[in-house]
Design an enzyme around this catalytic site. Structure first.
Site, PDB file in Angstrom:
ATOM      1  N   ASP A 141      -4.626  -0.059  -8.532  1.00  0.00           N
ATOM      2  CA  ASP A 141      -3.611  -1.033  -8.117  1.00  0.00           C
ATOM      3  C   ASP A 141      -4.173  -2.451  -8.024  1.00  0.00           C
ATOM      4  O   ASP A 141      -3.422  -3.399  -7.784  1.00  0.00           O
ATOM      5  CB  ASP A 141      -3.021  -0.649  -6.751  1.00  0.00           C
ATOM      6  CG  ASP A 141      -2.096   0.554  -6.839  1.00  0.00           C
ATOM      7  OD1 ASP A 141      -1.418   0.678  -7.877  1.00  0.00           O
ATOM      8  OD2 ASP A 141      -2.060   1.353  -5.898  1.00  0.00           O
ATOM      9  N   ASP A 164      -2.414   1.129  -2.852  1.00  0.00           N
ATOM     10  CA  ASP A 164      -3.463   1.825  -2.105  1.00  0.00           C
ATOM     11  C   ASP A 164      -4.589   2.341  -2.983  1.00  0.00           C
ATOM     12  O   ASP A 164      -5.652   2.700  -2.484  1.00  0.00           O
ATOM     13  CB  ASP A 164      -2.869   2.987  -1.299  1.00  0.00           C
ATOM     14  CG  ASP A 164      -2.061   3.946  -2.172  1.00  0.00           C
ATOM     15  OD1 ASP A 164      -2.147   3.841  -3.418  1.00  0.00           O
ATOM     16  OD2 ASP A 164      -1.352   4.798  -1.613  1.00  0.00           O
ATOM     17  N   ASP A 192       5.338   1.027  -2.670  1.00  0.00           N
ATOM     18  CA  ASP A 192       5.075   2.431  -2.945  1.00  0.00           C
ATOM     19  C   ASP A 192       6.006   3.281  -2.086  1.00  0.00           C
ATOM     20  O   ASP A 192       6.576   2.805  -1.101  1.00  0.00           O
ATOM     21  CB  ASP A 192       3.622   2.789  -2.605  1.00  0.00           C
ATOM     22  CG  ASP A 192       2.635   2.161  -3.576  1.00  0.00           C
ATOM     23  OD1 ASP A 192       3.034   1.916  -4.730  1.00  0.00           O
ATOM     24  OD2 ASP A 192       1.489   1.912  -3.187  1.00  0.00           O
TER      25      ASP A 192
END
Length: 761
Positions: free
Chosen positions: A456, A452, A90
């Site tokens: 996900d 997070d 990310d």
């Protein structure tokens, strides 16, 4: 096989040859002795210490990694991370600091390049913007926590930001001098969210890239405030707000101007957020207080008025550039997977060193339209995936490693309901297992993925190593992950790679050490039995040697700390051999020296040490020399390649030193006080010095053997080309070495046979 061969050889000698020294031994007694030796060989040969070494190494590394902000949830993930070939990271909070600040913007069609001083727009326009920032948000700003006693030096005086950092950045802007210290919390309270007849809130969704609130300003007055990804919001705006707070039609020139601003912000690595509103929405949709999200999308989220475009800066973490470069040097392909605008993602990726010349970047919308075969062709160059959804991340992981790939027609139809498997299975992502295996020989990448959010979870599960964020991650993401990065930093992921490689190498060090002992102990026992000699190492001695190489070896070599040099090599393939070519070289040469030493002591020991041939004294000398060969070879085993530094960094390996000290003390006790139980006899000081010196020769042998030009098979490596493990050398050395050792082994057998003949006379 070695145990059976030894038993058969010993029995055949007794039954068919019956040499002089066995005439007084009954067949049953000899069979019992042969059986005990055979069982001992089985105990020594079976590498029961390997699971112990693996467990010790993993457990030790898991504890140490906690100090490096890595909380290991599944032990195996520690080692797996060491050979990761891809990391899909990310952006926000991992590569960047996740401390958002509004630095630029267009507010009521007025540009503000600093966002510090009050903006010169009408109160009406400012009120609309403040209302949108305050109500269209779920974040909260809380005062800084007062320091406790003794914590003043690490006190953070900044306000606490609860919730989305993007929304918090806009709330901080509204509460600053720029917004005349607006009371955003009071505006939110007046909206009466969650109360009967109060305002409605549809929170931000990573799939929609936007959020909506419906604010009740009276029984017949509902206003919709909308916020989200700028380029997506702008498409649905037909008006814009001017400096006086009036709505103006969105002309082609004005739309082009706003698109240019979005492009400008994105090119400067700013996250661009659009704020807009739509008044009197109760005239468009009935029962606004009960309206669903689907109806809001269909009826209300269009023909909106653009109020502001906000540019939010989120600087890179200070350690990211070096950490990314370290990963790439280690052969790991780093990809950025983010929900940000493509231009913003590209700008950040360039700053971080992720996006290189020739690298590809694309949006999630483009990504998910690709057929599997076409996606596979661009994966080696795909470095940035922007405006991506959690499903895009999941598909990316599936194509890289084959994790959770549909295997049957039924599973494929679950992923693609209503589609035709026969005609579309090769056209729709993520594809299916059979097709994926054919495309890459059944061996995929080893993928680490950060996540997070709750959505996900599937990507974290599909990854070989799921890495959740300890600070910003949801409980669902943490439970789906294998490792929790407690400080959310990318550099902590690099530390996980380093520890993983250390675990892998520690296991190989143990194997190198154990196999050397195995080869020597089994060969000398078998050859002794073959030529009719009593085995020089009895059952108790063999079991003590087994303890040295299993439990003691696992403790000593399984707890070696990592070295930064481990990051200078590429990761190994999934199907790479655990024992490399340099390890075989080290094992064979050390084993040859030790076998030669034992045969020499069998032959010349009585003459050198003035003892009776085949006596307890004689065999004690052989036993002591053999054990100290293992003690010193344990230093050699600390390196499995060409690097020779057996004594380096010993101060950082206290367990290794403790094991060596215990082994020496125990060996002295066994020799001096073992007596009839171990069939040993005390040695003189001169005999101790000599046998220890024979063992110490393993150290110079370790230096000499590393001069043999051997390198690891380049086909055993995966990942990006790096510094280590890529140079191809001639590997025909193995056959030449075996050929060279055959005469030496033949000489050993001949010497043993000659010794037996001497005993007969």
């Amino acid at each position: 096989a070695a145990a059976a061969a030894t038993f058969i050889a010993m029995m055949a000698i007794k039954i068919f040859l019956d040499p002089e020294h066995l005439k007084d031994v009954s067949v049953f007694k000899h069979a019992l002795d042969a059986f005990i030796i055979g069982v001992t060989i089985v105990v020594v040969a079976v590498p029961e210490g390997l699971p112990l070494a693996v467990t010790i190494s993993l457990a030790y590394s898991t504890k140490q990694m906690l100090h490096d902000q890595n909380l290991i949830r599944h032990l195996a993930a520690c080692e797996t991370m060491g050979n990761a070939t891809n990391i899909c990271s990310d952006k926000t909070g991992t590569l960047t600091e996740n401390r958002m600040t509004v630095v630029r913007g267009i507010f009521a069609n007025v540009r503000d390049s600093v966002c510090k001083k009050p903006l010169k727009i009408s109160p009406a326009a400012m009120d609309v913007i403040m209302e949108g920032i305050s109500c269209c948000s779920t974040a909260k700003i809380l005062p800084a926590v007062p320091p406790q006693d003794g914590e003043q030096f690490m006190y953070d005086s900044r306000p606490q930001l609860i919730g989305s950092k993007t929304e918090a950045a806009m709330l901080l802007l509204a509460q600053s001098e720029w917004g005349s210290h607006d009371d955003t919390e009071l505006r939110r309270q007046n909206a009466n969210f969650g109360k009967e007849g109060g305002s409605r809130l549809f929170p931000f969704s990573s799939n929609r890239k936007r959020m909506t609130v419906l604010v009740n300003k009276g029984e017949t007055d509902w206003t919709m405030y909308h916020k989200g990804a700028a380029e997506l919001i702008l498409e649905n705006c037909t008006k814009y707000m001017d400096i006086d707070g009036h709505e103006q039609p969105m002309t082609a020139d004005q739309r082009e101007f706003f698109e240019g601003v979005i492009q400008e912000f994105a090119s400067d690595a700013l996250r661009c957020i659009a704020l807009c509103h739509r008044s009197q929405v109760q005239k468009v949709a009935r029962n606004v207080s009960d309206i669903s999200l689907a109806e809001v999308e269909k009826k209300l989220e269009k023909e909106m008025c653009l109020d502001a475009l906000v540019g939010i800066a989120d600087p890179l973490r200070a350690d990211v550039i070096d950490a990314v470069a370290t990963c790439q040097r280690a052969g790991i392909f780093v990809r950025m997977v983010t929900g940000d605008n493509l231009e913003t993602a590209r700008a950040i990726a360039k700053q971080a060193g992720i996006l290189k010349e020739g690298g590809l970047s694309m949006t999630g919308e483009e990504f998910r339209k690709l057929p599997p075969a076409e996606l596979d062709s661009i994966l080696p160059k795909l470095q940035v995936l922007a405006r991506s959804s959690p499903e895009d991340k999941h598909i990316l992981v599936q194509r890289l490693n084959g994790g959770l790939m549909p295997e049957t027609k039924e599973e494929w139809l679950e992923v693609h309901p209503g589609r035709d498997f026969e005609t579309e299975r090769d056209l729709l992502l993520p594809g299916y297992k059979e097709e994926w295996e054919k495309s890459r020989g059944g061996v995929g990448e080893v993928v680490g993925v950060t996540g997070d959010g709750t959505n996900d979870g599937p990507a974290l599960k599909a990854a070989d190593v799921g890495l959740s964020m300890g600070l910003s991650g949801t409980d669902v993401a943490k439970k789906a992950s294998d490792i929790i990065i407690m400080d959310d930093k990318f550099s902590s992921i690099v530390k996980a790679v380093l520890w993983g490689r250390s675990v892998f190498d520690n296991i190989r060090k143990f194997l190198q050490f154990q196999l050397t002992v195995n080869v020597v102990a089994l060969t000398i026992t078998f050859l002794s039995a073959l030529v009719g000699y009593d085995p020089p190492l009895n059952a108790v001695m063999m079991l003590w040697v087994n303890l040295i190489m299993d439990t003691m070896g696992a403790l000593a070599l399984g707890t070696e700390p990592p070295k930064l040099e481990l990051l200078d090599r590429r990761p190994y393939k999934r199907d790479a051999s655990l024992i490399s070519l340099p390890m075989w070289r080290n094992i064979l040469i050390q084993a040859t020296y030790q076998l030669g030493l034992l045969v020499f002591l069998l032959n010349k020991g009585p003459e050198l040490f003035n003892c009776e041939d085949g006596s307890t004294h004689h065999f004690t000398i052989i036993f002591n020399a053999f054990v100290f060969c293992q003690v010193f070879n344990e230093f050699n085993a600390r390196e499995i390649g060409d690097h020779f530094a057996p004594m380096s960094a010993l101060s950082s390996s206290p367990m290794f030193l403790m094991v060596i000290a215990f082994t020496i003390f125990a060996q002295w006790s066994i020799v001096e006080y073992g007596g009839d139980f171990t069939q040993t006899t005390p040695l003189s000081a001169a005999e101790w010095r000599t046998t220890v010196g024979y063992g110490a020769m393993s150290i110079p042998i370790g230096f000499i053997m590393r001069l043999v030009p051997v390198s690891e098979d380049p086909n055993s490596f995966a990942g990006l080309p790096g510094k280590g493990g890529t140079q191809k050398k001639d590997s025909s050395w193995l056959g030449a070495l075996v050929i060279a050792l055959v005469p030496f082994l033949a000489a050993i057998v001949y010497q043993l046979a000659w010794e037996v003949e001497e005993l007969k006379h």
